[in-house]
Design a protein around this motif. Structure first.
Motif, PDB file in Angstrom:
ATOM      1  N   GLU A   1      -2.739   4.138   2.700  1.00 22.97           N
ATOM      2  CA  GLU A   1      -2.547   4.045   4.151  1.00 22.97           C
ATOM      3  C   GLU A   1      -3.376   5.117   4.859  1.00 22.97           C
ATOM      4  N   GLN A   2      -3.445   6.313   4.281  1.00 20.95           N
ATOM      5  CA  GLN A   2      -4.263   7.385   4.851  1.00 20.95           C
ATOM      6  C   GLN A   2      -5.748   7.015   4.796  1.00 20.95           C
ATOM      7  N   GLU A   3      -6.201   6.453   3.674  1.00 14.80           N
ATOM      8  CA  GLU A   3      -7.595   6.000   3.555  1.00 14.80           C
ATOM      9  C   GLU A   3      -7.910   4.964   4.632  1.00 14.80           C
ATOM     10  N   ARG A   4      -6.977   4.028   4.844  1.00 12.94           N
ATOM     11  CA  ARG A   4      -7.166   2.978   5.852  1.00 12.94           C
ATOM     12  C   ARG A   4      -7.294   3.589   7.238  1.00 12.94           C
ATOM     13  N   ARG A   5      -6.382   4.497   7.581  1.00 11.21           N
ATOM     14  CA  ARG A   5      -6.422   5.128   8.908  1.00 11.21           C
ATOM     15  C   ARG A   5      -7.723   5.894   9.132  1.00 11.21           C
ATOM     16  N   ILE A   6      -8.143   6.650   8.132  1.00  8.15           N
ATOM     17  CA  ILE A   6      -9.376   7.430   8.258  1.00  8.15           C
ATOM     18  C   ILE A   6     -10.576   6.507   8.397  1.00  8.15           C
ATOM     19  N   ALA A   7     -10.646   5.462   7.562  1.00 10.44           N
ATOM     20  CA  ALA A   7     -11.778   4.536   7.622  1.00 10.44           C
ATOM     21  C   ALA A   7     -11.867   3.868   8.993  1.00 10.44           C
TER      22      ALA A   7
ATOM     23  N   THR B   1     -14.248   0.319   2.191  1.00  9.84           N
ATOM     24  CA  THR B   1     -12.906   0.905   2.065  1.00  9.84           C
ATOM     25  C   THR B   1     -11.865  -0.082   2.579  1.00  9.84           C
ATOM     26  N   LEU B   2     -12.139  -0.700   3.715  1.00 11.52           N
ATOM     27  CA  LEU B   2     -11.180  -1.641   4.304  1.00 11.52           C
ATOM     28  C   LEU B   2     -11.085  -2.927   3.483  1.00 11.52           C
ATOM     29  N   ILE B   3     -12.190  -3.346   2.888  1.00 10.67           N
ATOM     30  CA  ILE B   3     -12.153  -4.506   1.988  1.00 10.67           C
ATOM     31  C   ILE B   3     -11.232  -4.198   0.812  1.00 10.67           C
ATOM     32  N   CYS B   4     -11.315  -2.991   0.298  1.00 10.06           N
ATOM     33  CA  CYS B   4     -10.430  -2.592  -0.807  1.00 10.06           C
ATOM     34  C   CYS B   4      -8.975  -2.641  -0.375  1.00 10.06           C
ATOM     35  N   VAL B   5      -8.665  -2.155   0.809  1.00 14.40           N
ATOM     36  CA  VAL B   5      -7.285  -2.173   1.304  1.00 14.40           C
ATOM     37  C   VAL B   5      -6.754  -3.611   1.324  1.00 14.40           C
ATOM     38  N   LEU B   6      -7.606  -4.564   1.669  1.00 17.24           N
ATOM     39  CA  LEU B   6      -7.190  -5.965   1.702  1.00 17.24           C
ATOM     40  C   LEU B   6      -6.877  -6.520   0.305  1.00 17.24           C
ATOM     41  N   HIS B   7      -7.319  -5.832  -0.737  1.00 18.77           N
ATOM     42  CA  HIS B   7      -7.129  -6.319  -2.107  1.00 18.77           C
ATOM     43  C   HIS B   7      -6.005  -5.640  -2.876  1.00 18.77           C
ATOM     44  N   ILE B   8      -5.265  -4.800  -2.226  1.00 15.06           N
ATOM     45  CA  ILE B   8      -4.209  -4.072  -2.917  1.00 15.06           C
ATOM     46  C   ILE B   8      -3.059  -5.009  -3.237  1.00 15.06           C
ATOM     47  N   ARG B   9      -2.653  -4.953  -4.478  1.00 11.76           N
ATOM     48  CA  ARG B   9      -1.485  -5.709  -4.942  1.00 11.76           C
ATOM     49  C   ARG B   9      -0.508  -4.706  -5.536  1.00 11.76           C
ATOM     50  N   GLY B  10       0.752  -4.892  -5.253  1.00  9.52           N
ATOM     51  CA  GLY B  10       1.764  -3.936  -5.688  1.00  9.52           C
ATOM     52  C   GLY B  10       1.936  -3.838  -7.175  1.00  9.52           C
TER      53      GLY B  10
ATOM     54  N   ARG C   1       0.839  -1.184   0.000  1.00 12.49           N
ATOM     55  CA  ARG C   1       0.000   0.000   0.000  1.00 12.49           C
ATOM     56  C   ARG C   1       0.878   1.238   0.000  1.00 12.49           C
ATOM     57  N   ASN C   2       0.380   2.275  -0.652  1.00 16.23           N
ATOM     58  CA  ASN C   2       1.134   3.523  -0.692  1.00 16.23           C
ATOM     59  C   ASN C   2       0.603   4.472   0.372  1.00 16.23           C
ATOM     60  N   ALA C   3       1.163   5.672   0.431  1.00 23.69           N
ATOM     61  CA  ALA C   3       0.781   6.629   1.474  1.00 23.69           C
ATOM     62  C   ALA C   3      -0.689   7.033   1.368  1.00 23.69           C
ATOM     63  N   ASP C   4      -1.198   7.176   0.137  1.00 25.02           N
ATOM     64  CA  ASP C   4      -2.599   7.549  -0.041  1.00 25.02           C
ATOM     65  C   ASP C   4      -3.532   6.471   0.504  1.00 25.02           C
TER      66      ASP C   4
END
Length: 160
Positions: free
Chosen positions: A24-30, A151-160, A19-22
C-alpha cells in the motif's frame, strides 16, 4: 497549450485482491510521484487534438493490461490494451525480491539490504524498459513514468 501528462490515476479496485501495508505504501508513493512528475502522451488522442492533461485508469482484464485514458474532465478518449505475457516473469521476480527486501529491512545488515535493493532496482528498470517497448507507437512516455507505471501494474497483480 499542450500539457501531455497524467493529472489523475486510478487503479481498478476490483482487480486488486489483497495488499499489505508495504505494498500500500509503494502504491501511494508511485501515484504521488507519478502525478508530481510524468510524461504521458497517448498518440491517437494527442493527434486528435486532445493535448492533455489526462486521467488514467489501470486495470487487468482477462490477462491484459487496460489503460483507459480520458481527458481532464473525465471524457473517455481511448483505451489501450496490452498483453501481459512479457510481464509475468518480471512481476513474479519483482514480488520475490520485494518480499526479500521487506524482510531484510527488519533484520539484515545495511550491506545486505543494499545488495537486495540493487537487485530490486535492476528488475524494476528492466521491466520499465519492456513497458516502454510495449507502449511504443501508442504512448510517448519517459523512463521514470514507465517505472512508476510498472509499480502500479504490480499492485494490480497481487494475490493474497
Amino acid at each position: 497549450m499542450a500539457d501531455p501528462r497524467i493529472s489523475h490515476i486510478e487503479l481498478d479496485e476490483a482487480t486488486i485482491i489483497w495488499r499489505n501495508a508495504d505494498i500500500e505504501q509503494e502504491r501511494r508513493i508511485a501515484i504521488f510521484d507519478l502525478i508530481e512528475e510524468n510524461t504521458f502522451k497517448p498518440l491517437r488522442a494527442f493527434e486528435a487534438g486532445h493535448t492533455g492533461p489526462y486521467r488514467l485508469k489501470l486495470s487487468v482484464d482477462d490477462g491484459r493490461l487496460v489503460l483507459a485514458i480520458a481527458n481532464d474532465a473525465g471524457t473517455a478518449l481511448e483505451t489501450i490494451i496490452l498483453g501481459l505475457g512479457r510481464f509475468r516473469r518480471p512481476i513474479r521476480e519483482y514480488f520475490a525480491i520485494c518480499d526479500s527486501y521487506y524482510q531484510a529491512i527488519r533484520k539484515a545488515t545495511a550491506s545486505e539490504i543494499e545488495t537486495i535493493d540493487m537487485a530490486r532496482r535492476g528488475i524494476h528498470n528492466d521491466a520499465a524498459d519492456t513497458l516502454l517497448e510495449r507502449l511504443e507507437g501508442k504512448i510517448d512516455t519517459d523512463f521514470p513514468t514507465a517505472r512508476r507505471l510498472f509499480t502500479l501494474i504490480c499492485v494490480l497483480h497481487i494475490r493474497g
